[in-house]
Structure formats: structure tokens, C-alpha cells
Design a protein around this motif. Structure first.
Motif, mmCIF file in Angstrom:
data_model
loop_
_atom_site.group_PDB
_atom_site.id
_atom_site.type_symbol
_atom_site.label_atom_id
_atom_site.label_comp_id
_atom_site.label_asym_id
_atom_site.label_seq_id
_atom_site.Cartn_x
_atom_site.Cartn_y
_atom_site.Cartn_z
ATOM 1 N N UNK A 23 23.831 -6.790 -16.019
ATOM 2 C CA UNK A 23 23.831 -8.322 -16.192
ATOM 3 C C UNK A 23 24.340 -8.666 -17.589
ATOM 4 N N UNK A 24 23.970 -7.866 -18.643
ATOM 5 C CA UNK A 24 24.494 -8.021 -19.849
ATOM 6 C C UNK A 24 25.843 -7.999 -19.996
ATOM 7 N N UNK A 25 26.649 -7.073 -19.091
ATOM 8 C CA UNK A 25 28.250 -6.924 -19.215
ATOM 9 C C UNK A 25 28.922 -8.124 -18.656
ATOM 10 N N UNK A 26 28.172 -8.889 -17.674
ATOM 11 C CA UNK A 26 28.710 -10.115 -17.170
ATOM 12 C C UNK A 26 28.571 -11.117 -18.350
ATOM 13 N N UNK A 27 27.506 -10.971 -19.101
ATOM 14 C CA UNK A 27 27.440 -12.092 -20.347
ATOM 15 C C UNK A 27 28.243 -11.919 -21.377
ATOM 16 N N UNK A 28 28.544 -10.470 -21.618
ATOM 17 C CA UNK A 28 29.295 -10.069 -22.779
ATOM 18 C C UNK A 28 30.780 -10.808 -22.441
ATOM 19 N N UNK B 293 17.245 -15.467 -14.718
ATOM 20 C CA UNK B 293 17.246 -14.526 -15.848
ATOM 21 C C UNK B 293 18.812 -14.301 -16.539
ATOM 22 N N UNK B 294 19.763 -14.510 -15.786
ATOM 23 C CA UNK B 294 21.153 -14.313 -16.419
ATOM 24 C C UNK B 294 21.260 -15.380 -17.348
ATOM 25 N N UNK B 295 20.750 -16.790 -17.126
ATOM 26 C CA UNK B 295 20.751 -17.780 -17.954
ATOM 27 C C UNK B 295 19.995 -17.734 -19.114
ATOM 28 N N UNK B 296 18.856 -17.262 -18.999
ATOM 29 C CA UNK B 296 18.012 -16.916 -20.261
ATOM 30 C C UNK B 296 18.667 -15.963 -21.122
ATOM 31 N N UNK B 297 19.265 -14.914 -20.581
ATOM 32 C CA UNK B 297 20.041 -14.011 -21.474
ATOM 33 C C UNK B 297 21.188 -14.724 -21.914
ATOM 34 N N UNK B 298 21.821 -15.382 -21.378
ATOM 35 C CA UNK B 298 22.998 -15.844 -21.884
ATOM 36 C C UNK B 298 22.763 -16.906 -22.863
#
Ligand SMILES: [Mn+2]
Length: 484
Positions: free
Chosen positions: A382-387, A34-39
């Protein structure tokens, strides 16, 4: 056989969750996916980022799962932050609060009040959403290292009793643990804990909201450094608690000190105003900071010794407020250089605002329609880590231009190279960070003229997304063979 599925960027965002357990292997591997999809598609709604229905359903199931504790996610990421921080002797942990507005998502349950305003017809208008408080670590050069702590909450409604007490005492008679401002102290404590017994010198930096006696007191007890912009023009240097002598106020006192010199600070563009360089007069002094008279434990509390660094812009542009920072710190300030350093550090505080901007305008997290606050909280974590990751890639080329780009795009730099230089004769040495970042940014619309400066985070993530598409196209064309 290689699949045609979208290739992940090497060194991808999910590395940040290496230390997560969640007590379940499948749950962890879902987090990674999921993290990779979002990234890869950070600005896309969940269903589009996940490519297909099965993946989308799995993502929703994950965000719904009560076993997924956002604190555990942040702890795992912060371990990585600390690993990165270990290369530096001093880091700045910027604390700030961000408000996410989900008012228009009428179906979302569990949100809290963010603000109340009056509409034109005098009707009360409530804004609902979530409050995120983060400790965001950067180097003294401004490179974002990651989060050390984060709390995302729906503001609970105050009991009528507490409301009344708060009102009568201007907030001072309420124990700090019951106040919303306690989040500053909690995050200070958590950030300090996360660093463990490493030798890193952490300076927590906060805006005027953290100008609270209890915050300074806790920092003193924890023996951790803080740098906070003052808000209240409090009485300082009291000789005794009952003193009836002349009272000295902070601002008046600092203004009566001689200017020790001038410094220039670059102010980034904001709200449509262009960036400018402000010339500031600098003053500094040591002061005594006493607890507020109506503090619950007034009698037992100690005076604190603090250093003040005060800067005031000499000639602000017409129609602009002069830049003015009254900075309070527990770090010794004995000369001009030491005072100047504190101002330079404080001028990096807007890094956390950029981080919030990436989340809101870049990743559009306020558009996410999940049905409950709990799910939104996991999503926002999760989005914070991506940001952060996007921000890190954007700035690493500035602070470390000679770094090999393989550190963040692996061997895929060759795809970038082939795209821009129309050749498969690759140089032996991979591109350096600065050059690779300029090329990625150009994919995102960066023009790379002399006057353009360095690319911003939003352009960078657009470029990264296009790079993912290029990699995917490459894989389809070559049957998945990497070009290395
Ligand atoms: Mn703030």
C-alpha cells in the motif's frame, strides 16, 4: 450535513485500487479508507494516521487478513499504470531491489536475512528484513507512471546442499529458477504480461545486478527490449564455442573503438555531493554474447546479438571516479542519436532510487512495527502505491506544466489560491500544474527562489499534508461547503 471528518484529497491514492476485488466489498472499502488515511499522513505511524482507535483497529485487522493478497493489490494498481502508459508510445520499466531493515524489531516474525557483517569484536552481525523488487514505469521524459510489478519477500535460507553447489560453480550450476536473481526474470515476464497486447514499447532498464545471460535470453524469447548496465568483463564475439583463438574482452574491445562524439549528462546530487554535468565520450558497437561455459544447459543455449553503448567521463572532478556506463541492449543502435538516446534513458534510472528514498526517508516505512512479515508486506505494498502517487504529483508539473491542477487536487486549488493570494476572487481558469505544485511545495517549506529549481518529493508530501489540514480547516469554517 457535512461531517467534520478529514477531507480526502480528490483523485486520492485509493483510486489506484479501483480494480481490486479481494472477494469482499467490506474488505475493499477498508482498503480505500486505509489508503487515504496513509496518503494524508504518509509519515505518521498507523495509529496516528488513522485518527481514532476504531479506525486504527480496523487498519490492523485489514493488514492481518490473509484474504488480502498483495499480488492482487499490485495487479490492480498496475492496470492503472498501463492505462496511464497508453498515452505514450514508449515507456521505460526500471527494475531494482530495495532492502528494508527491520533488525531492531525483535518481535517481528518471519523476516529474512538481508546481510551479514562482522562487528569490531569479530562477532557475526545479521541484518534482518524484507526484500522488495519492483518494476517501476516511467515515460522517456522521466514522469513516473506507476508500478508494473512488485515482489516483496523474506529471503528463505538456502539449503546446505544448494549453498555448496553455488559456491563450487560460482552460481552457474544452479538452475536460474532456484537463484535469487530469478526475480529479475520473473518481473520482466510479469511486466510484459501486464501490458497485454497494447502497442506500448516497453524498455526494461536494470543496473549491473541484472547482467545475467538468462535475463538477456528471456528478453530475447519474450521479444521485449532491455537496457542493462554490464558488470562482467566477459569474452565476446567468440567465433565458435571451442575456439582457441585470441579472446576479446568487452571493456578492452569497447575502449579500442573510436569515440563517436560527446554527450553531457546531468548527475543528480548524491551522498552530500552536489549535482554536476558530466561530459562523456560515447562509443557503440554490435557484439555477440555467448552463454557462460559452466551454465547448466550450455550446449543448448544460443549466442545473442547485442548492441553496446559505452560512455566514459572525460574529465571527472578531482578525487571523483569518472562516470562510466557499459550499456547492453537488444535495441538496434546504428548511429550517434540512437546511442545517445540509450544513455539518456539510462540516466533516468535513478528515478527508482528516488522512489525507494520516498518510502524510506519520507514515509519511514522501516519504523512500522507490525508483528509479522506478512502484515509488513501488505503494508509496504500500500505504501509503495502512495510513494508513487506523491512522486507522480511532484513531477507532473515538470513534464506537463500547463496541465490543469484540477487533475490532481480538484477544486481545492481555490483553497491554495486563497491562502497565498489572500483573495476569494478566483480566476476563471484553474491554476496550471506547475504553479499549483510550487504553492503546495511552499506549504512544505519550499522557498521558491530562482536558484531552488523544482521542489523534491519529500517537500511535496510535506506540502500535501499541510494542504489536507487547510482543507479540513476550510471545511470546518464553512460547514463543509467547497469553495467552488
Ligand atoms: Mn540495484
Amino acid at each position: 450535513m457535512k461531517s467534520n471528518s478529514k477531507k480526502q484529497l480528490p483523485n486520492c491514492a485509493s483510486d489506484e485500487f479501483e480494480y481490486v476485488c479481494l472477494g469482499d466489498k467490506r474488505l475493499k472499502s477498508r482498503l480505500v479508507k486505509l489508503t487515504n488515511h496513509f496518503f494524508e499522513s504518509p509519515e505518521m505511524p498507523i495509529n496516528q494516521a488513522c485518527h481514532n482507535w476504531a479506525e486504527t483497529k480496523a487498519a490492523y485487522r485489514f493488514l492481518k487478513n490473509e484474504k488480502v493478497n498483495e499480488i492482487e493489490l499490485i495487479e490492480a494498481h498496475s492496470e492503472k499504470t498501463v492505462e496511464r502508459a497508453k498515452q505514450y508510445s514508449t515507456i521505460i520499466a526500471i527494475q531494482d531491489t530495495c532492502y528494508f531493515n527491520y533488525t531492531n524489531h525483535k518481535k517481528t516474525e518471519g523476516l529474512g536475512l538481508i546481510s551479514v557483517s562482522k562487528e569490531k569484536n569479530n562477532k557475526r552481525f545479521d541484518t534482518n528484513g524484507l526484500i522488495m523488487h519492483t518494476s517501476f514505469a516511467i515515460t522517456t521524459e522521466g514522469l513516473p507512471l506507476g508500478m508494473l510489478d512488485q515482489q516483496i519477500i523474506a529471503r528463505p535460507t538456502l539449503s546446505a546442499e544448494l549453498k555448496e553447489l553455488k559456491k563450487r560453480s560460482h552460481g552457474n550450476a544452479v538452475p536460474i529458477e532456484d537463484k535469487e536473481s530469478y526475480r529479475w526474470i520473473e518481473t520482466l515476464q510479469n511486466s510484459k504480461n501486464r501490458l497485454g497486447n497494447s502497442k506500448i514499447h516497453m524498455i526494461t532498464e536494470c543496473d549491473r545486478e541484472a547482467d545475467i545471460y538468462d535475463f538477456f535470453l528471456r528478453a530475447y524469447k519474450l521479444e521485449t527490449s532491455i537496457l542493462v548496465r554490464a558488470k562482467s568483463d566477459r569474452i565476446i564475439n567468440k567465433t565458435s564455442r571451442r575456439s582457441r583463438g585470441p579472446q576479446i574482452h568487452l571493456w578492452k574491445h569497447m575502449n579500442s573503438q573510436p569515440s563517436q562524439g560527446e554527450i553531457a549528462i546531468k548527475i543528480p546530487s548524491r551522498g552530500g555531493k552536489p549535482s554536476r554535468t558530466a561530459l562523456l565520450n560515447l562509443r557503440f558497437d554490435k557484439i555477440i554474447f555467448s552463454p557462460p561455459r559452466n551454465h547448466l544447459n550450455y550446449e543448448e543455449l544460443c549466442n545473442l546479438k547485442l548492441n553496446v553503448v559505452y560512455v566514459l567521463e572525460k574529465h571527472p572532478p578531482k578525487g571523483e571516479e569518472p562516470l562510466e556506463w557499459m550499456l547492453l541492449t537488444d535495441i538496434d543502435v546504428n548511429n550517434f542519436e540512437e546511442a545517445e538516446e540509450k544513455v539518456k534513458w539510462y540516466s533516468l534510472r535513478y528515478r527508482i532510487e528516488t522512489f525507494h528514498k520516498i518510502l524510506k526517508s519520507g514515509l519511514k516505512v522501516e519504523d512500522c512495527r507490525l508483528e509479522t512479515a506478512d502484515r509488513l508486506i501488505r503494508y509496504l505494498t500500500v505504501m509503495s502505491v502512495i510513494a508513487w502517487k506523491i512522486f507522480w504529483i511532484t513531477l507532473i508539473g515538470r513534464s506537463n506544466p500547463k496541465l490543469s491542477c484540477t487533475k490532481f487536487i480538484g477544486e481545492d486549488w481555490k483553497i491554495l489560491y486563497a491562502k497565498f493570494y489572500h483573495t476569494m476572487n478566483f480566476p476563471k481558469k484553474p491554476l496550471d500544474a506547475k504553479e499549483a505544485i510550487h504553492l503546495i511545495a511552499r506549504l512544505g517549506g519550499f522557498l521558491d527562489r530562482k536558484s531552488d529549481g523544482e521542489p523534491g518529493a519529500i517537500t511535496m508530501w510535506r506540502g500535501l499534508r499541510r494542504l489536507c489540514d487547510l482543507i479540513e480547516g476550510w471545511n470546518i469554517a464553512t460547514g463543509g461547503d467547497s469553495c467552488g
